[in-house]
Design an enzyme around this catalytic site. Sequence first.
Site, PDB file in Angstrom:
ATOM      1  N   GLY A  28       0.887  -1.176   0.000  1.00  0.00           N
ATOM      2  CA  GLY A  28       0.000   0.000   0.000  1.00  0.00           C
ATOM      3  C   GLY A  28       0.911   1.208   0.000  1.00  0.00           C
ATOM      4  N   ASP A  29       0.538   2.300  -0.676  1.00  0.00           N
ATOM      5  CA  ASP A  29       1.531   3.344  -0.965  1.00  0.00           C
ATOM      6  C   ASP A  29       2.299   3.861   0.253  1.00  0.00           C
ATOM      7  OD1 ASP A  29      -0.740   4.777  -0.079  1.00  0.00           O
ATOM      8  OD2 ASP A  29      -0.466   6.407  -1.515  1.00  0.00           O
ATOM      9  N   THR A  30       1.587   4.301   1.304  1.00  0.00           N
ATOM     10  CA  THR A  30       2.321   4.884   2.447  1.00  0.00           C
ATOM     11  C   THR A  30       3.034   3.804   3.267  1.00  0.00           C
ATOM     12  OG1 THR A  30       0.226   4.920   3.642  1.00  0.00           O
ATOM     13  CG2 THR A  30       0.949   7.002   2.664  1.00  0.00           C
ATOM     14  N   TYR A  86      -5.791  -6.868  -2.897  1.00  0.00           N
ATOM     15  CA  TYR A  86      -5.746  -6.658  -4.342  1.00  0.00           C
ATOM     16  C   TYR A  86      -4.977  -7.782  -5.024  1.00  0.00           C
ATOM     17  CZ  TYR A  86      -1.052  -4.402  -4.317  1.00  0.00           C
ATOM     18  OH  TYR A  86       0.274  -4.113  -4.180  1.00  0.00           O
ATOM     19  N   GLY A 227       8.893   9.965 -13.608  1.00  0.00           N
ATOM     20  CA  GLY A 227       9.424   8.702 -14.098  1.00  0.00           C
ATOM     21  C   GLY A 227      10.912   8.807 -14.386  1.00  0.00           C
ATOM     22  N   GLY A 257       7.447   5.441  -7.066  1.00  0.00           N
ATOM     23  CA  GLY A 257       7.255   6.717  -6.376  1.00  0.00           C
ATOM     24  C   GLY A 257       7.286   6.561  -4.860  1.00  0.00           C
ATOM     25  N   ASP A 258       6.746   5.452  -4.370  1.00  0.00           N
ATOM     26  CA  ASP A 258       6.698   5.230  -2.909  1.00  0.00           C
ATOM     27  C   ASP A 258       8.106   5.058  -2.341  1.00  0.00           C
ATOM     28  OD1 ASP A 258       3.980   5.096  -3.447  1.00  0.00           O
ATOM     29  OD2 ASP A 258       3.929   2.901  -3.395  1.00  0.00           O
TER      30      ASP A 258
HETATM   31  P1  ADP Z   1       5.091   7.244  -9.498  1.00  0.00           P
HETATM   32  O1  ADP Z   1       5.367   5.786  -9.199  1.00  0.00           O
HETATM   33  O2  ADP Z   1       4.624   8.016  -8.302  1.00  0.00           O
HETATM   34  O3  ADP Z   1       4.293   7.490 -10.744  1.00  0.00           O
HETATM   35  P2  ADP Z   1       7.418   7.984 -11.033  1.00  0.00           P
HETATM   36  O4  ADP Z   1       6.981   7.102 -12.155  1.00  0.00           O
HETATM   37  O5  ADP Z   1       7.629   9.413 -11.341  1.00  0.00           O
HETATM   38  O6  ADP Z   1       6.516   7.899  -9.752  1.00  0.00           O
HETATM   39  O7  ADP Z   1       8.768   7.359 -10.487  1.00  0.00           O
HETATM   40  C1  ADP Z   1       9.317   7.749  -9.250  1.00  0.00           C
HETATM   41  C2  ADP Z   1      10.808   7.699  -9.346  1.00  0.00           C
HETATM   42  O8  ADP Z   1      11.233   6.388  -9.715  1.00  0.00           O
HETATM   43  C3  ADP Z   1      11.382   8.613 -10.399  1.00  0.00           C
HETATM   44  O9  ADP Z   1      11.561   9.919  -9.876  1.00  0.00           O
HETATM   45  C4  ADP Z   1      12.698   7.935 -10.727  1.00  0.00           C
HETATM   46  O10 ADP Z   1      13.663   8.287  -9.763  1.00  0.00           O
HETATM   47  C5  ADP Z   1      12.361   6.464 -10.556  1.00  0.00           C
HETATM   48  N1  ADP Z   1      12.029   5.859 -11.853  1.00  0.00           N
HETATM   49  C6  ADP Z   1      10.792   5.619 -12.359  1.00  0.00           C
HETATM   50  N2  ADP Z   1      10.871   5.032 -13.579  1.00  0.00           N
HETATM   51  C7  ADP Z   1      12.198   4.901 -13.854  1.00  0.00           C
HETATM   52  C8  ADP Z   1      12.961   4.364 -14.951  1.00  0.00           C
HETATM   53  N3  ADP Z   1      12.388   3.825 -16.031  1.00  0.00           N
HETATM   54  N4  ADP Z   1      14.309   4.400 -14.852  1.00  0.00           N
HETATM   55  C9  ADP Z   1      14.933   4.905 -13.780  1.00  0.00           C
HETATM   56  N5  ADP Z   1      14.271   5.420 -12.725  1.00  0.00           N
HETATM   57  C10 ADP Z   1      12.935   5.432 -12.743  1.00  0.00           C
END
Ligand code: ADP
Length: 307
Positions: A28-30, A86, A227, A257-258
Amino acid sequence: MQKIVLMGECMLELRQAKDGLMNQSFAGDTFNTAVYMKRTFAQQDIAFMTAVGQDTISQQMVSRCSSENLNNQHIFAKSDRNPGIYLVQTDEQGERSFLYWRDSSAAKQVMQYVDQAAIDELCKADLFFFSGISIAILEPQDRDAFWAMLEQLKKAGVKIGFDPNYRRRLWNSADEAKAEFAKAYAASDIMMPGVDDFKQLYDIESLEDILAFCQPFGIAELVLKNGPESVYCQLDGQLTHVAITPVTNVVDTTSAGDSFNGVYLGARLSGQDITSSVNLAATAAGIVIQHPGAIAPVDAFDNIHLS
Ligand code: ADP
């Protein structure tokens, strides 16, 4: 030692395995954020706040928190409901889909157990962190109590951290989410959104538009994830850009992200600057996405200097 409380819902995660079998874990996220923060900054007191029931899965969930060395002081175990569940399915093309059973989970009732004594304990924290999911799952009639609690924490000097983690299906309407999020932005000292949150909810995605949107809320520290593209941090009006090295062997982006949030916050609370905190967090997230599921094996960060 700093104390951080992260509030939200942890669920039983079932993952399709071979021959009709399922792997079982908790996520779960947090909760994920709390786990990664504690794994990388063990000296800090990290508590996951939620409500669970009396059933064996609830007990296993609490044991899971203990096994990650989390402080269970803010887990309320009086509900007569069970945890949410889930199921992660992966099709022949490797595309994942999720099915949820969480409409009547114990975690939705958490505010019903938060009395003044519980708030007084929370007021001892240095940081209180929650997400859009933490508010979305609350029983609507309990949300006022949540915001009143947050107000007390702020008055007591507890810093407030928020990740919108917008999930359309958890809200009755986008307007409902926008109204609740506006309260969260106004309360936040540190906010850690993804560009996707703004794209989905407000149809904005450029850095300029997002900064302009956030400006009226006076958020001291804004960390914008995108990302593999980049991370932008705005601390007291000063903007820093940190490039991300894309991972080529992405297995499962769940919890990217978590894990980023957990390591970033742990690093910042340990006194590290923005750039090194982002670099540590991005390194951790880059490892997490090379493993299936939300929580990577405990040795996944071995040989990597993360704190
Ligand atoms: P969320 O899961 O909240 O959508 P992001 O997709 O922005 O968050 O990803 C969070 C962090 O994970 C990014 O800031 C980056 O540091 C890392 N990350 C995500 N995808 C990649 C990737 N393909 N390659 C390298 N690092 C990644």
